[in-house]
Structure formats: C-alpha cells, structure tokens
Write a protein that holds these residues in place. Structure first.
Motif, PDB file in Angstrom:
ATOM      1  N   MET A  29       0.829  -1.203   0.000  1.00 52.20           N
ATOM      2  CA  MET A  29       0.000   0.000   0.000  1.00 52.20           C
ATOM      3  C   MET A  29       0.861   1.250   0.000  1.00 52.20           C
ATOM      4  O   MET A  29       0.534   2.251  -0.660  1.00 52.20           O
ATOM      5  CB  MET A  29      -0.932  -0.025   1.212  1.00 52.20           C
ATOM      6  N   GLN A  52     -11.221   0.647   1.964  1.00 54.04           N
ATOM      7  CA  GLN A  52     -10.013   1.102   2.632  1.00 54.04           C
ATOM      8  C   GLN A  52     -10.258   1.542   4.076  1.00 54.04           C
ATOM      9  O   GLN A  52      -9.413   1.322   4.952  1.00 54.04           O
ATOM     10  CB  GLN A  52      -9.374   2.237   1.844  1.00 54.04           C
ATOM     11  N   SER A  82       0.792   4.093  -3.038  1.00 50.96           N
ATOM     12  CA  SER A  82       0.151   5.362  -2.697  1.00 50.96           C
ATOM     13  C   SER A  82       0.524   6.447  -3.706  1.00 50.96           C
ATOM     14  O   SER A  82       1.639   6.460  -4.252  1.00 50.96           O
ATOM     15  CB  SER A  82       0.567   5.808  -1.288  1.00 50.96           C
ATOM     16  N   ARG A  96       4.784   7.514   4.130  1.00 51.98           N
ATOM     17  CA  ARG A  96       3.885   8.559   3.659  1.00 51.98           C
ATOM     18  C   ARG A  96       4.306   9.940   4.166  1.00 51.98           C
ATOM     19  O   ARG A  96       4.223  10.931   3.435  1.00 51.98           O
ATOM     20  CB  ARG A  96       2.448   8.248   4.096  1.00 51.98           C
ATOM     21  N   ASP A 122     -13.309   5.530   1.874  1.00 56.00           N
ATOM     22  CA  ASP A 122     -13.564   4.461   0.912  1.00 56.00           C
ATOM     23  C   ASP A 122     -14.195   3.261   1.612  1.00 56.00           C
ATOM     24  O   ASP A 122     -13.819   2.901   2.738  1.00 56.00           O
ATOM     25  CB  ASP A 122     -12.246   4.051   0.258  1.00 56.00           C
ATOM     26  N   ARG A 128     -10.142  10.711   1.256  1.00 56.63           N
ATOM     27  CA  ARG A 128     -10.692   9.792   0.249  1.00 56.63           C
ATOM     28  C   ARG A 128     -10.364   8.341   0.601  1.00 56.63           C
ATOM     29  O   ARG A 128     -11.191   7.443   0.414  1.00 56.63           O
ATOM     30  CB  ARG A 128     -10.132  10.129  -1.140  1.00 56.63           C
ATOM     31  N   THR A 129      -9.178   8.121   1.116  1.00 56.07           N
ATOM     32  CA  THR A 129      -8.782   6.765   1.496  1.00 56.07           C
ATOM     33  C   THR A 129      -9.626   6.251   2.645  1.00 56.07           C
ATOM     34  O   THR A 129     -10.172   5.136   2.594  1.00 56.07           O
ATOM     35  CB  THR A 129      -7.295   6.743   1.896  1.00 56.07           C
TER      36      THR A 129
END
Length: 209
Positions: A74, A107, A78, A135, A104, A100-101
């Motif tokens: 993941m 997610q 990304s 990230r 979901d 948004r993740t």
C-alpha cells in the motif's frame, strides 16, 4: 538469497510471482476489511486468491506477516505528493487524499482493522509504523518548500506538520460514525497550516511575520 527466502515486501518479483503476490494481497485486504486480523486465515486468503495454500504459508507464514506485506504494498502504491505552490494548497491536497482513502468503503474498514491489530501485535505495529513513515517522508518536502519560500519559520518540524494534517481525520474515523468529507479534510489542513505559521511546530516557537 532466493526471493522465496526474503522478508515479504523486500523484493519486487516479476512474472507469475508478482501476479500471485498481487492476488494474495488483494484477497488479504478484502478479508481484513471484512473481519479484522482475528478472522484473517491464510487458507481462506489462498482460496480467495485462487492460489495454493502451500504458496501462501511458505511465503507469508502468518497473518501478521501477510498484513506487513500488504502495508508495504500500500505504501508503494500510494499516490505521490501534490505540489500546488502554497503551504495550504499542499496540505489540503494531502488531507483530501487521506480523506478519500479513509472514506472508501473498503479502505476505511481495512485501516480500522490494521490499527486495531497493531495494538496487540508487534509485527503489525512495526509494519504500520513503516507505512506512515513512508507517507510522511513523501509529503514532508512540501513543508520544507514552504519554509524556503518564507511561509514558515526556519526550524519548523516538517514531519510534525504532516502528521498534524491527518491526525484529526484518523481520530474521527476511529471515534465517530460521522462520514469523512472534504470539508473535514479542508479544516484539518487549515488548522495545521495555521498552527505551523504560528510557530507551533518550531523548536524555538518562532513565527513568520
């Protein structure tokens, strides 16, 4: 060392091995989102992915090992950071990506399950920490660019600013039933930007005048 002996996620195999990994990780993500780590069964994942049980057991070994590789994948998949030319624009882009993740249908439950598992499984916790470090590393340069433009004081902790963007969104995911929307993302970005400009994230408490 042969690829079969490497730690999950540390190699980028090609051909059939890559297809097997993709199928198994997709199946693992589905199973994890549905039932959490406690219900993650390697035989069930093999059945979902339509691969042999022996392959899954040999390569990943345990449910925690499978989750670790899933998180590594993941992080690799990304989306890269967005650079808008302003601190607020960049932080808003980051916040909306997180929103948004987490909003979901697949997610969101998956992240809830991983976070829950990380509280009681050291391997999952380590994998989760690596995921977020990856990230944060991706987005921290946006804050450094704001320092270089004069938007923020020198000495601003770039990584803490990025963490401050996503923290309120994860808090809402875990503590409320309220849907995460773009308005929530924008508020998180604006709050982090305002705090950064006020010097909250600098070692000396400096501000930009």
């Amino acid at each position: 060392m042969a690829s079969g002996d490497a730690d999950p996620g540390t190699v980028r195999p090609g051909g059939r091995t890559a297809r097997v990994r993709t199928a198994v990780l997709a199946a693992a993500g589905d199973a994890l989102a549905e039932g959490g780590l406690a219900e993650l069964d390697l035989a069930d994942v093999a059945r979902r992915a339509e691969v042999g049980k022996t392959t899954v057991y040999r390569r990943w070994g345990t449910p925690a090992g499978l989750v670790a590789d899933l998180l590594a994948d993941m992080a690799e998949q990304s989306l890269p950071r967005t650079e808008t030319g302003t601190l607020l624009g960049d932080l808003r882009a980051n916040a909306r990506l997180v929103q948004r993740t987490l909003a979901d249908a697949r997610q969101g439950p998956l992240f809830k399950a991983v976070i829950a598992a990380a509280t009681c499984d050291e391997q999952t916790a380590a994998a989760l920490h690596r995921f977020y470090e990856t990230r944060v590393d991706e987005w921290a340069p946006c804050v450094q660019q704001a320092v270089e433009r004069g938007e923020l004081a020198k000495g601003t902790d770039t990584r803490e600013v990025i963490r401050a963007v996503s923290a309120p969104l994860y808090y809402r995911l875990l503590t409320t039933a309220t849907a995460l929307d773009e308005a929530a993302a924008d508020r998180a970005a604006e709050a982090a930007a305002a705090a950064a400009r006020a010097g909250v994230f600098t070692t000396g408490g400096g501000t930009v005048r």
